[in-house]
Scaffold this active site. Structure first.
Site, PDB file in Angstrom:
ATOM      1  N   ASP A 647       0.850  -1.191   0.000  1.00  5.66           N
ATOM      2  CA  ASP A 647       0.000   0.000   0.000  1.00  5.66           C
ATOM      3  C   ASP A 647       0.885   1.240   0.000  1.00  5.66           C
ATOM      4  O   ASP A 647       2.110   1.162   0.164  1.00  5.66           O
ATOM      5  CB  ASP A 647      -0.890  -0.058   1.259  1.00  5.66           C
ATOM      6  CG  ASP A 647      -2.008   0.969   1.238  1.00  5.66           C
ATOM      7  OD1 ASP A 647      -2.243   1.592   0.191  1.00  5.66           O
ATOM      8  OD2 ASP A 647      -2.659   1.139   2.288  1.00  5.66           O
ATOM      9  N   GLU A 650       2.653   5.016  -4.121  1.00  8.46           N
ATOM     10  CA  GLU A 650       2.650   5.929  -5.282  1.00  8.46           C
ATOM     11  C   GLU A 650       4.018   6.610  -5.526  1.00  8.46           C
ATOM     12  O   GLU A 650       4.243   6.958  -6.695  1.00  8.46           O
ATOM     13  CB  GLU A 650       1.559   6.987  -5.104  1.00  8.46           C
ATOM     14  CG  GLU A 650       0.152   6.443  -5.178  1.00  8.46           C
ATOM     15  CD  GLU A 650      -0.253   5.630  -3.946  1.00  8.46           C
ATOM     16  OE1 GLU A 650      -1.032   4.677  -4.091  1.00  8.46           O
ATOM     17  OE2 GLU A 650       0.235   5.950  -2.839  1.00  8.46           O
ATOM     18  N   ARG A 729      -1.527  -1.086  -4.508  1.00 11.70           N
ATOM     19  CA  ARG A 729      -2.405   0.067  -4.766  1.00 11.70           C
ATOM     20  C   ARG A 729      -1.944   0.847  -6.002  1.00 11.70           C
ATOM     21  O   ARG A 729      -2.751   1.242  -6.829  1.00 11.70           O
ATOM     22  CB  ARG A 729      -2.457   0.999  -3.549  1.00 11.70           C
ATOM     23  CG  ARG A 729      -3.548   2.061  -3.699  1.00 11.70           C
ATOM     24  CD  ARG A 729      -3.811   2.818  -2.423  1.00 11.70           C
ATOM     25  NE  ARG A 729      -2.770   3.787  -2.108  1.00 11.70           N
ATOM     26  CZ  ARG A 729      -2.850   4.665  -1.114  1.00 11.70           C
ATOM     27  NH1 ARG A 729      -3.919   4.667  -0.323  1.00 11.70           N
ATOM     28  NH2 ARG A 729      -1.864   5.504  -0.868  1.00 11.70           N
TER      29      ARG A 729
END
Length: 1061
Positions: A647, A650, A729
C-alpha cells in the site's frame, strides 16, 4: 516583481494561472514548503482527531495556508482526520459560522472552496461576497449561522454593451473573484446575467478573426490562459470561438512543428524519418531541433512508433515489450503514410477497410526537454481507457475533457489523478473493428479529448513512444496488449475466495471474534488480512506484542482450518529509532537501498505511518530486492503469511516532497504542470529531483509501485515457497504480470458502488484483471441496503474483499444480523460454485492475455446499443451480471444482446434479444444470465476453497440457436509454482453438438484422478429427452423450464467422457 504563491487545490492553481496570464502577471516561484508543525503526540488541541472539522477541504493543504486561515495544524496519528482543522482554542468561529457583513469578517470561512466562485454563485449559496486584496483570502464567505444574505439586485442584463450571446461568453475570470472594475481594467466586458453559470466578466471576441473550425484546434497555451501576446510569441493563431471550451489560441501547421528531411528511409522492418524543427518560437524552452522517428512493424497486428532525440539519451521506460516477430510481417493489418504538407504528419490506416486510425495533421507536434506533445485525429468518438481515474462513464466524451496521469495518494474523486498510470486506450471504429494505442511514458502526463474527434497527448519528459494494436476485435486488442506488456499472473486458487479486512480491528481478540461469527453463519471465507494496526507502531516487519499477542499462533490456526492470512507492508521505513533497535532500517541503510536526495548520498526523508521520519526503499536498485526479500523471509518465520499487500506506494508522503522541502529547480518546478491535482509534483509524494538507481524521481515516480510489485512477487515466492499473491495500490503498464489491484479508498455510498463497475472494466483493459473495490466502501459508515447490494456485486469482483476504514462501524457480512448473513452466504456460495470457471478465465488470461471481466460491447461490438453500457458486465463470454446500483430499487433494466440468455438460478430462457428487459432483483439478488453456446464448469461450494476443492464438479451447458455449446476447464493443485510450465495441471475441453457432450482431457493424470464429475444442467433443450447416458450408462434426470438436470453422475475425470441425451 516576484510573486510567491501558495495555492491549495490543483484546479485553483490552474484557474489562477489563467487569470494571471491574461493580466500579464508573472509567477516566478512556487514554494515546496514542508509541514513542520505539531506532531500527533505534541498537538496542543483538545479536539479529538475524529471530531476534527477540515479547515482546508481542498487538496494541497500546508501549514502556512492553514495558519493564514486561523486554524490549527497538527498531524494525525491515523489516516483520515485532517491536519488543518478548526480548533476551539484558536479559531474565532467554527464551520457554518462566519460574519454578518464584510467588515465584520475577522474569521473568513470559504463558502465556495472549489474553483469557479463568482458573485452570483456566492449569493446563490446564501453567502457574503467580499472582494479582498489579500491573495489567500476567500471572497465568498459563510455568514453567521449560515444565514441567507439578500444579494443586491443583479439586474436584468439589459443595457449590455455586447451582442455576444450568453451561451457563448468565455469567462475572463475563470478562477472567480470578478468585479466590474477589475474586469474592465483587464480589457474584458462586464454584463450581468440572471442565468446561473453565465460569467458576468467575459472576453471580447467581437472583432477577432473566425479562425479554423473550433473542433480542429490544438491548444497553444495548454497551461491555460487567453493571452494574445503570448499566443503570438508562440507562433500560434488567436481567433474567435463559438465554443466556450475550445482554445482561442491554437497551433498553425505552417508556422509550428517539424518538417521531414528528404524521404523516409526503409529499414529492416520499417522506416526511419528525420525531422527538423520549423518553429523558431517555443512553448516552454529547450526544443529539440532534430528529432528521429522510428517506425517498426513489430507483428502483423502491432505497429511501433517512436520519436526520440538521437543526439542525447533520454529516459525510457524499462519495460520489456514482448512478442515482436523475428522477421518483418508479410501481411500487416496496417499501413503508415508520411506527409509534409505544410508540416510533417503521418497516418496509420487499416488495410482491410481504409479506416484512418491515427492522423497527426491536427498539428502541435512538440519535442522539448520538459514538454512533449502529439495530437492525432481518431476515427470515432467511441473510446475507452486512460487511467487511473474515476471516470463517470466507461465510454468517454470528446468535449475537451482532460485526464491527468500521475500516481497519487488520492481517494477516488471525479477528475482526480489516482493511484496508477495507464496511458492506453481502446478505440472502436464505425464498423465495429477496434484498435488500441499505448503511450509508453512514465513522466507526469495528461491527455485531452477534442471534438475533432482527436486525442492530444502531453508529457513532461522521456520520449514519445507509441504502440498501435490492430485487433480487430476488442478482445483481440486486449490480448495483443497483454502479450506485449506481460500477461496477468496466475493467482493461487485460494485467492479467488472471499476476503475480509478492516483497518482498526484494534486487537487480535476482535479479529478472532469477527472470523468466529463468519464461521458461525457459515459464510464462505478464505482470507483474513492484517492492516497496519497489527504492526508495532506501524513499522514494517513487526507486530504488536500487546494488542496482537498470539498472532503467529492464530495465523497457523486459520491455516489449519483452510483459511489464509495476508499482511500489509508500506514502503516507508522509519529511520528515527535508536541504532540497533530496528533491523529493517539498519540493514537497509548499510546496503544503501533508500531513495536519496539529489546529492545521491543522503536518504530522502518523509513522513507516512511509522513514528518519526522515514526513508523510501528504491526498488529499482538490485540491492533493494535482496534486502526486501531477506526481510520478508525473516518475518515469515514469525508470521506465516500467505500473501503480501503493498500500500501507499505511489509513493505517498504526508509532507510535500520531504521533511526538508524541495529545492527550486526545473525538475521540482517544471515549466508545464500536467492537469493533475496538487499545486506541485511533490504534493503528497517525493521531490522530483530525488534519485533512484534508475534515474530521477521526476522520471520514475509512476514506476514506484510497479517496481515494488516486481520485487515483492519474488520476495513472496522466496518467503512462502508457493505460488505468490501480491496486491498493490499503485500500478503502471505491465503491473498485472506481478500484482492484483484494488480501487483504493472509496466511499461507502451509492455513487462509488456504481463507479466500481467502470473501474473493474477499465483495469481488465489495462492488463490487471485481478481487481475489485472495497466492498461496502472504505470511508464512512455503510448503510445496510447499500452494503447488501455491494455484497451482491462484490461477490463477483475478481478480487472480492470487504474492507473498511478506521473509526467506522463494522461492515463484514456477519455484523448485520441473521437475514443479512443469510443473503451474503447465498451470494458467496454462488461465487464459490462458479470459481472453476473464473479460474479457467485466469488461466486463459495468463496464457493468452484475454480479458476476464468484459463490457457487453467487447462481446457484441456490432450492437451499437452496447457501446455505452457500463452498469452490466460479463465474466468471459458466457456470464452476464446486472447488479442493482441504485438505492431503493428492486428491479434492473438490463440490456440483452441478440443471443439466447438463461436465468442462472432456474435455467428459464429470458426470451428478450436485442432489447431491454426489466428483471426482478429483490434484496439479496443479483441477476445472472448464462449466454447460449457455452459450457461453464462449476463445483459444489463449501466454507472455503480448500474444502470446496474436494467436492464434485458440475457443468452448466447453455445451448445456442443451433443446439451447440463449447467450453474449457483448467485445474491444478491450486498453489504450486509454475504448474503450466511443469505440466502439473489438467485441461479439459467441452463440445456439444446434436444432443451430445464430448469431453477431451490432457495434462497430469495424477491431478485428473482426483476429480469427479457430479452433475449437469442443460439449458435450452428443444424437447424433453427420453434418456440421458454418461459413457453409455443411463442416469436419472429431471426436466423443468426446458432445463435438464442430471445429478449423481460420479464419473472420475481421468479421461474423456461423453454425455448423450
Amino acid at each position: 516583481m516576484v510573486w510567491e504563491v501558495y495555492i491549495s487545490h490543483g484546479p485553483h492553481l490552474q484557474h489562477f494561472l489563467l487569470t494571471m496570464h491574461f493580466l500579464g502577471w508573472l509567477v516566478l516561484t512556487i514554494s515546496c514548503e514542508a509541514a513542520l508543525g505539531y506532531t500527533a503526540a505534541s498537538c496542543p488541541s483538545t479536539v479529538p482527531e475524529w471530531s476534527r472539522v477540515d479547515c482546508y477541504p481542498e487538496s494541497g493543504s500546508n501549514e502556512a495556508g492553514c495558519n493564514s486561515r486561523g486554524c490549527m495544524w497538527c498531524e494525525a496519528s491515523v489516516q483520515g482526520p485532517p491536519w488543518c482543522f478548526y480548533d476551539d482554542a484558536t479559531t474565532a468561529a467554527p464551520p457554518g459560522e462566519g460574519c454578518s457583513s464584510c467588515s465584520s469578517c475577522s474569521n473568513k470561512v470559504d463558502c465556495y472552496p472549489e474553483a469557479g466562485s463568482s458573485e452570483g454563485g456566492c449569493y446563490d449559496r446564501g453567502c457574503l461576497w467580499c472582494p479582498s486584496n489579500v491573495p489567500t483570502d476567500p471572497w465568498c464567505l459563510v455568514p453567521d449561522g449560515g444565514a441567507i444574505v439578500n444579494p443586491p439586485d443583479p439586474g436584468t442584463g439589459t443595457g449590455c454593451p455586447s451582442d455576444i450571446p450568453e451561451a457563448e461568453r468565455i469567462d475572463c475570470y475563470p478562477g472567480g473573484g470578478a468585479t466590474q472594475s477589475g474586469c474592465e481594467s483587464a480589457g474584458c466586458i462586464w454584463c450581468e446575467s440572471n442565468t446561473n453559470g453565465v460569467p458576468w466578466c467575459f472576453f471580447n471576441t467581437t472583432n477577432l478573426p473566425e479562425g479554423i473550425d473550433d473542433n480542429e484546434r490544438v491548444n497553444c497555451i495548454p497551461e491555460g490562459g487567453f493571452s494574445p501576446s503570448l499566443c503570438t510569441e508562440r507562433s500560434c493563431a488567436f481567433a474567435n470561438t463559438n465554443s466556450p471550451n475550445a482554445p482561442m489560441c491554437y497551433f498553425q501547421n505552417d508556422q509550428y512543428g517539424y518538417s521531414m528531411q528528404g524521404t523516409p528511409v526503409a529499414t529492416y522492418n520499417g522506416y526511419r524519418v528525420t525531422l527538423n524543427r520549423i518553429h523558431t518560437s517555443t512553448l516552454f524552452g529547450d526544443d529539440v531541433n532534430t528529432v528521429t522517428l522510428d517506425v517498426t512493424f513489430d507483428t502483423q497486428s502491432r505497429l511501433h512508433i517512436k520519436f526520440y532525440d538521437s543526439s542525447e539519451d533520454r529516459f525510457e521506460v524499462p519495460l520489456t515489450i514482448n512478442g515482436a516477430d523475428p522477421s518483418p510481417p508479410s501481411n500487416p493489418l496496417y499501413d503508415i503514410q508520411f506527409f509534409n504538407d505544410p508540416s510533417f504528419y503521418f497516418k496509420v490506416i487499416r488495410q482491410s477497410t481504409g479506416a484512418v486510425l491515427l492522423d497527426t495533421s491536427l498539428g502541435g507536434l512538440t519535442f522539448s526537454n520538459q514538454f512533449l506533445q502529439i495530437a492525432t485525429r481518431v476515427p470515432t468518438k467511441t473510446m475507452y481507457g486512460f487511467g487511473e481515474q474515476e471516470h463517470q462513464t466507461l465510454a468517454h466524451a470528446f468535449e475537451w475533457e482532460s485526464f491527468g496521469m500521475y500516481a497519487r495518494d488520492q481517494p477516488p474523486d471525479p477528475g482526480a489523478n489516482l493511484y496508477g498510470t495507464h496511458p492506453f486506450y481502446v478505440s472502436v471504429e464505425d464498423d465495429g473493428k477496434s484498435h488500441g494505442v499505448l503511450f509508453l511514458n512514465s513522466n507526469a502526463q495528461d491527455v485531452t479529448l477534442t471534438p475533432a474527434p482527436g486525442v492530444v497527448y502531453r508529457t513532461i519528459g522521456g520520449v514519445l513512444d507509441m504502440y498501435v494494436f490492430l485487433g480487430p476485435e476488442p478482445n483481440s486488442v486486449i490480448e495483443q496488449y497483454n502479450i506485449a506488456i506481460g500477461t496477468p499472473f496466475m493467482p493461487p486458487y485460494w485467492s479467488l475466495g472471499f476476503q475480509l479486512c478492516r483497518y482498526g480491528y484494534g486487537s487480535l481478540d476482535v479479529v478472532k471474534a469477527t472470523v468466529a461469527r463468519m464461521d458461525a453463519y457459515d459464510i464462505p471465507m478464505d482470507v483474513q488480512y492484517g492492516d497496519i494496526d497489527y504492526m508495532d507502531e506501524r513499522r514494517d516487519f513487526t507486530y504488536d506484542h500487546t494488542n496482537y499477542a498470539g498472532l503467529p499462533d492464530y495465523v497457523k490456526q486459520l491455516q489449519s482450518g483452510g483459511k489464509h492470512y495476508i499482511i500489509i507492508l508500506d514502503p516507508c521505513i522509519t529511520e528515527d529509532d535508536p541504532p540497533g533497535t530496528y533491523p529493517a532500517y539498519d540493514i537497509g541503510a548499510s546496503m544503501n537501498v533508500f531513495v536519496t536526495e539529489s546529492d545521491g548520498v543522503t536518504p530522502a526523508s518523509g513522513r507516512v505511518w511509522p513514528p518519526g521520519q522515514c526513508a523510501f526503499p528504491d526498488y529499482t536498485n538490485p540491492d533493494t530486492e535482496t534486502w526486501w526479500t531477506d526481510q520478508c523471509i525473516d518475518f515469515h518465520k514469525t508470521i506465516n503469511f500467505d500473501g503480501l499487500w503493498i500500500d501507499m506506494n505511489e509513493p505517498a508522503n504526508f509532507v510535500a516532497g520531504s521533511t526538508s522541502g524541495c529545492a527550486t529547480n526545473a525538475l521540482n518546478n517544471p515549466p508545464y504542470k500536467p492537469k493533475i491535482w496538487g499545486d506541485i509534483l511533490a504534493d503528497k509524494s517525493m521531490c522530483p529531483d530525488h534519485l533512484h538507481k534508475l534515474g530521477n524521481h521526476y522520471d520514475v515516480h509512476n514506476l514506484y509501485g510497479w517496481s515494488q510489485s516486481n520485487v515483492t512477487i519474488l520476495s513472496a515466492t522466496a518467503a512462502t515457497g508457493k505460488r505468490p499473491f501480491v496486491v498493490s495500490r499503485s500500478t503502471y503498464v505491465g503491473s498485472g504480470q506481478w500484482a492484483a489491484h484494488w480501487l483504493g479508498d472509496n466511499n461507502s455510498d451509492w455513487h462509488d458502488l456504481k463507479m466500481s463497475v467502470i473501474g473493474m472494466l477499465e483495469f481488465n483493459m489495462f492488463g490487471i484483471p485481478y481487481v475489485g473495490a472495497d466492498i461496502c466502501g472504505f470511508n464512512g459508515d455503510a448503510q445496510e441496503e447499500l452494503c447488501d447490494r455491494w455484497m451482491e456485486l462484490g461477490a463477483f469482483y475478481p478480487f472480492s474483499r470487504n474492507h473498511n476504514g478506521l473509526g467506522y462501524k463494522e461492515q463484514d457480512p456477519a455484523a448485520w444480523g441473521d437475514a443479512f448473513a443469510a443473503r451474503s452466504r447465498a451470494v458467496l456460495r454462488t461465487r464459490y460454485t462458479l470459481l472453476p470457471y473464473l479460474y479457467e478465465l485466469f488461466y486463459t488470461a495468463h496464457t493468452a492475455g484475454t480479458g476476464i471481466v468484459r463490457p457487453l460491447s467487447f462481446e457484441f461490438i456490432n450492437d451499437v446499443n452496447t457501446i455505452t453500457i457500463d452498469e452490466q458486465f460479463m465474466w468471459g463470454p458466457a456470464l452476464l451480471f446486472s447488479p442493482v446500483l441504485y438505492q431503493g430499487e428492486t428491479s434492473v433494466s438490463a440490456y440483452f444482446p441478440d443471443a439466447r440468455w438463461f436465468d442462472y438460478a432456474d435455467g428459464v430462457e429470458l426470451g428478450t434479444r436485442g432489447n431491454v428487459a426489466s428483471i426482478s432483483a429483490p434484496i439479496g439478488t443479483i441477476p445472472i444470465h448464462v449466454r447460449g453456446g457455452y459450457v461453464i464448469p462449476t463445483q459444489e461450494p463449501a466454507a472455503n476453497t480448500e474444502l470446496a476443492r474436494k467436492n464434485p464438479f458440475g457443468l452448466i451447458i447453455a445451448l445456442d440457436d443451433s443446439g451447440s455449446a463449447v467450453g474449457q476447464m483448467y485445474w491444478d493443485q491450486g498453489d504450486t509454482l509454475n504448474p503450466i510450465l511443469s505440466g502439473q495441471h489438467a485441461l479439459f475441453t467441452f463440445s456439444v453438438q446434436n444432443n451430445k457432450l464430448t469431453t477431451t482431457a490432457s495434462g497430469s493424470s495424477s491431478i485428473m484422478s482426483g476429480m469427479t464429475m457430479g452433475s449437469l444442467r442443460i439449458m435450452g433443450v428443444s424437447s424433453s429427452p427420453q434418456s440421458v447416458t454418461v459413457n453409455g450408462v443411463s442416469k436419472s434426470f429431471t426436466v423443468s423450464n426446458s432445463q435438464v438436470t442430471v445429478s449423481n453422475i460420479n464419473v472420475v475425470m481421468s479421461g474423456s467422457f461423453e454425455v448423450q441425451w
